[in-house]
Design an enzyme around this catalytic site. Structure first.
Site, PDB file in Angstrom:
ATOM      1  N   ASP A 169       0.843  -1.205   0.000  1.00  0.00           N
ATOM      2  CA  ASP A 169       0.000   0.000   0.000  1.00  0.00           C
ATOM      3  C   ASP A 169       0.875   1.251   0.000  1.00  0.00           C
ATOM      4  OD1 ASP A 169      -1.833   2.077   0.616  1.00  0.00           O
ATOM      5  OD2 ASP A 169      -3.127   0.660   1.686  1.00  0.00           O
ATOM      6  N   HIS A 200      -2.786  -0.165  -2.584  1.00  0.00           N
ATOM      7  CA  HIS A 200      -3.981   0.496  -2.049  1.00  0.00           C
ATOM      8  C   HIS A 200      -5.160   0.336  -3.020  1.00  0.00           C
ATOM      9  CE1 HIS A 200      -5.915   3.383   0.627  1.00  0.00           C
ATOM     10  NE2 HIS A 200      -6.381   4.006  -0.438  1.00  0.00           N
TER      11      HIS A 200
END
Length: 231
Positions: A169, A200
């Site tokens: 992420d 993400h």
């Protein structure tokens, strides 16, 4: 499929998108938005939960800044606006608005009284705060941004919380992930799932980092979790 309702608080009123299941009474789920507002993706998630048998509601958490935000992740200008909204957002007030949403949907004649929450991105952070600060029966956080700064709230979590963490992420770097996992891994109410190689928003349909297999895996885990805890 959906309808719009108004939720009134001592600070003012805001709208929420509601999708109702086929059955007359069902557990409810509060869908907590990303930084793009109550947009098509959030409405589709809300509709999808209704199709799974839940009374689903997605409140407009940006109403204090700009009511009715509905943008996408497809242009530079929209991303710029999304980050401006994110930076202006008051998480404490947002948590109060989610609590008001929980109260409102719990009082709905179509609700069994059980209420869960599921949030994405900014909403993932807010799902964590929902678990810590409200009487929500079960909460799910997808790639929540900023949870590493809120782990002191973990001691207040008294109901089940599931975290979906993307290991790559870009908005929750590995040191932040380590803080989150270390703080929560032994919490009796917390379940953590990590997704290797995922960035993400891997569960956002149409998004740059969407991964169908892991989106389905996380979605299945979420539905199993809700089935267990919302009844």
């Amino acid at each position: 499929m959906g309808e719009t309702t108004t939720i009134t608080t001592s600070d003012g009123s805001f709208s929420a998108y509601v999708a109702r299941p086929a059955k007359a009474k069902a557990p409810a789920v509060v869908v907590i938005q990303e930084i793009f507002g109550v947009n098509a993706v959030m409405r589709e998630i809300t509709d999808g939960l209704a199709a799974q048998g839940y009374l689903a509601i997605c409140p407009d958490l940006f109403w204090r800044i700009e009511p009715g935000v509905d943008i996408t992740d497809k242009s530079e200008a929209e991303w710029k606006k999304a980050f401006e909204l994110f930076n202006a957002f008051d998480a404490d007030k947002g948590a109060e608005d989610i609590a008001a949403t929980i109260d409102a949907i719990r009082a709905d004649p179509g609700c069994t009284g059980k209420v869960g929450s599921v949030g994405f991105c900014l909403g993932g952070k807010m799902a964590f705060l929902t678990a810590a600060r409200t009487d929500c029966d079960a909460s799910v956080s997808y790639y929540g941004v900023g949870i590493e700064g809120l782990t002191g709230e973990a001691e207040k979590i008294q109901r089940p919380l599931m975290l979906h963490i993307a290991e790559e992420d870009q908005f929750v770097p590995k040191p932040a992930q380590e803080i989150i996992v270390q703080a929560l891994k032994n919490h009796p109410q917390v379940t953590i799932h990590t997704y290797a190689g995922r960035d993400h928003a891997f569960a956002r349909p149409g998004g740059e980092h969407y991964d169908e297999a892991d989106a389905k895996l996380a979605g299945g885990r979420t539905l199993t979790f809700f089935a267990e805890h919302l009844g």
